[in-house]
Design an enzyme around this catalytic site. Structure first.
Site, PDB file in Angstrom:
ATOM      1  N   GLY A  22      32.951  42.496  33.306  1.00  0.00           N
ATOM      2  CA  GLY A  22      33.949  42.694  34.350  1.00  0.00           C
ATOM      3  C   GLY A  22      35.204  43.327  33.794  1.00  0.00           C
ATOM      4  O   GLY A  22      35.423  43.374  32.580  1.00  0.00           O
ATOM      5  N   GLY A  24      39.605  43.784  34.519  1.00  0.00           N
ATOM      6  CA  GLY A  24      40.789  43.286  35.201  1.00  0.00           C
ATOM      7  C   GLY A  24      41.939  44.239  34.984  1.00  0.00           C
ATOM      8  O   GLY A  24      41.769  45.340  34.454  1.00  0.00           O
ATOM      9  N   MET A  26      44.373  44.022  32.909  1.00  0.00           N
ATOM     10  CA  MET A  26      44.799  44.182  31.527  1.00  0.00           C
ATOM     11  C   MET A  26      43.639  44.411  30.570  1.00  0.00           C
ATOM     12  O   MET A  26      43.781  45.125  29.580  1.00  0.00           O
ATOM     13  CB  MET A  26      45.603  42.954  31.083  1.00  0.00           C
ATOM     14  CG  MET A  26      46.257  43.086  29.723  1.00  0.00           C
ATOM     15  SD  MET A  26      47.510  41.813  29.399  1.00  0.00           S
ATOM     16  CE  MET A  26      46.503  40.330  29.353  1.00  0.00           C
ATOM     17  N   VAL A  29      36.002  42.670  29.945  1.00  0.00           N
ATOM     18  CA  VAL A  29      35.255  41.589  29.311  1.00  0.00           C
ATOM     19  C   VAL A  29      33.794  42.005  29.145  1.00  0.00           C
ATOM     20  O   VAL A  29      33.158  42.489  30.085  1.00  0.00           O
ATOM     21  CB  VAL A  29      35.349  40.286  30.127  1.00  0.00           C
ATOM     22  CG1 VAL A  29      34.590  39.162  29.419  1.00  0.00           C
ATOM     23  CG2 VAL A  29      36.808  39.891  30.335  1.00  0.00           C
ATOM     24  N   ASP A 138      50.441  31.357  36.433  1.00  0.00           N
ATOM     25  CA  ASP A 138      49.605  32.244  37.251  1.00  0.00           C
ATOM     26  C   ASP A 138      48.305  31.550  37.656  1.00  0.00           C
ATOM     27  O   ASP A 138      47.225  32.140  37.621  1.00  0.00           O
ATOM     28  CB  ASP A 138      49.314  33.543  36.502  1.00  0.00           C
ATOM     29  CG  ASP A 138      48.871  34.676  37.439  1.00  0.00           C
ATOM     30  OD1 ASP A 138      49.159  34.600  38.662  1.00  0.00           O
ATOM     31  OD2 ASP A 138      48.235  35.637  36.966  1.00  0.00           O
TER      32      ASP A 138
END
Length: 359
Positions: A22, A24, A26, A29, A138
């Site tokens: 996946g 994101g 930043m 993975v 967060d």
């Protein structure tokens, strides 16, 4: 570099990236294999468009340091860090099988006892983090992972400490003074106001917001922009869970309401205090909320059968987490994915950093 181009590469002479799991905002993975010992890991690599930015690299390092410092069964474990041949930082984490809470909630709201189990394990992880001087800042469904253990039970893993606050850290080195960091739908009022002393009670608010969503299948405040979310969070009391789902026990409704108080002094004083209140509810014991009269237990809140203790906890036991209910329920203004929409509008479900321009 296209993240797919890294598949097949060898990091630090030992970690072979085998597949893309996946991406994101930043990092990306991958599932990786340690060729020396034959063990599989999740390996997060900072995206190429971000790894030349020093504040971003610092936050990436912070995420690894926080997870390593906490060492709790409900926090994703980090085992190693390094850099790729092209100087992109990476971290090696335990490989989790399951789905994020965000993905689980696509099936609809959870049964109350399942939602309580998830919240208790979240709070257990945060209690440990807070004692280590770390505030997550967060907490949201996308940063909570539901993983299946070897014995078949489901448990929580709290992810992504990338915007965490360390008690001893110089926050100015990572975040501009007066800047707001977090995900608007799950940020406590004091985060929007850019207060200097943001403590563990901000995470308590976020757990309350997440529990609210698990129980009602909608966020606390219905909005589609970060600015609108800010205005509502700092000025409007959260609706009561029971007003949206009548069968919710009164004590559970009161616990969520206390977690979502606008003034942090009116909330639970700590993650442990909220965890213990939820555990008393789960056991069918009278819940006494600080600053409020006792709330009698509801017969429907009593749980039968054995309860599995969570390591590292003393007074609160961790239950078995089932899959969320797939029964139909109303779905209001929830995004289809945790990634930001295109364009300049700041989405309230996306982690953002911006100067404090909240009216």
């Amino acid at each position: 570099m296209d993240p797919k181009d890294r598949v097949g590469s060898l990091l630090a002479g030992k970690y072979r990236l085998e597949s893309l799991l996946g991406t994101g905002g930043m990092g990306t993975v991958y599932e990786g294999l340690h060729e020396g010992v034959g063990k599989r890991f999740a390996i997060k690599v900072l995206r190429s468009e971000a790894f030349h930015d020093e504040p971003t690299r610092a936050r990436f390092r912070k995420e690894a340091q926080a997870a390593a410092k906490i060492e709790h069964p409900n926090v994703v474990a980090v085992f190693d860090v390094g850099e790729t041949d092209d100087a992109a930082p990476f971290m090696v984490m335990e490989l989790l099988r399951g789905q994020s809470l965000f993905e689980a909630l696509e099936a609809g709201r959870m049964a109350p006892e399942q939602a309580v189990d998830v919240a208790i394990e979240m709070l257990s992880a945060l209690d440990c983090a807070h004692k280590a001087g770390i505030v997550h800042r967060d907490i949201k469904p996308a940063n909570v992972f539901l993983t299946k253990a070897a014995d078949g039970t489901n448990h929580v893993k709290v992810l992504d400490f990338g915007v965490a606050k360390f008690a001893e850290a110089d926050e100015a080195s990572l975040t501009q003074s007066g800047a707001i960091v977090g995900t608007p739908l799950y940020m406590a009022p004091e985060q929007f106001l850019a207060e200097k002393e943001v403590d563990g009670r901000a995470d308590v608010w976020a757990v309350g917001a997440t529990l609210f969503q698990m129980l009602t299948d909608r966020p606390v405040h219905l909005t589609t922009s970060a600015t609108a979310a800010a205005a509502k969070v700092v000025s409007e009391r959260a609706p009561r869970v029971k007003s949206l789902r009548e069968e919710i026990p009164e004590d559970l409704d009161a616990i969520v309401a206390k977690a979502l108080e606008i003034k942090k002094d009116d909330r639970f004083a700590s993650a442990r205090e909220m965890m213990e209140a939820l555990d008393r509810h789960r056991m069918g014991v009278e819940v006494t909320l600080p600053g409020a009269p006792s709330t009698p237990p509801n017969a429907s809140s009593r749980r039968s059968g054995s309860r599995v203790s969570s390591p590292g906890r003393e007074s609160s036991a961790s239950g078995r987490i089932s899959n969320p209910s797939s029964s139909p329920s109303s779905r209001e203004t929830l995004p289809s994915s945790p990634t930001s929409r295109s364009g300049d509008e700041r989405a309230p479900w996306q982690t953002v950093t911006w100067k404090n321009d909240v009216p």
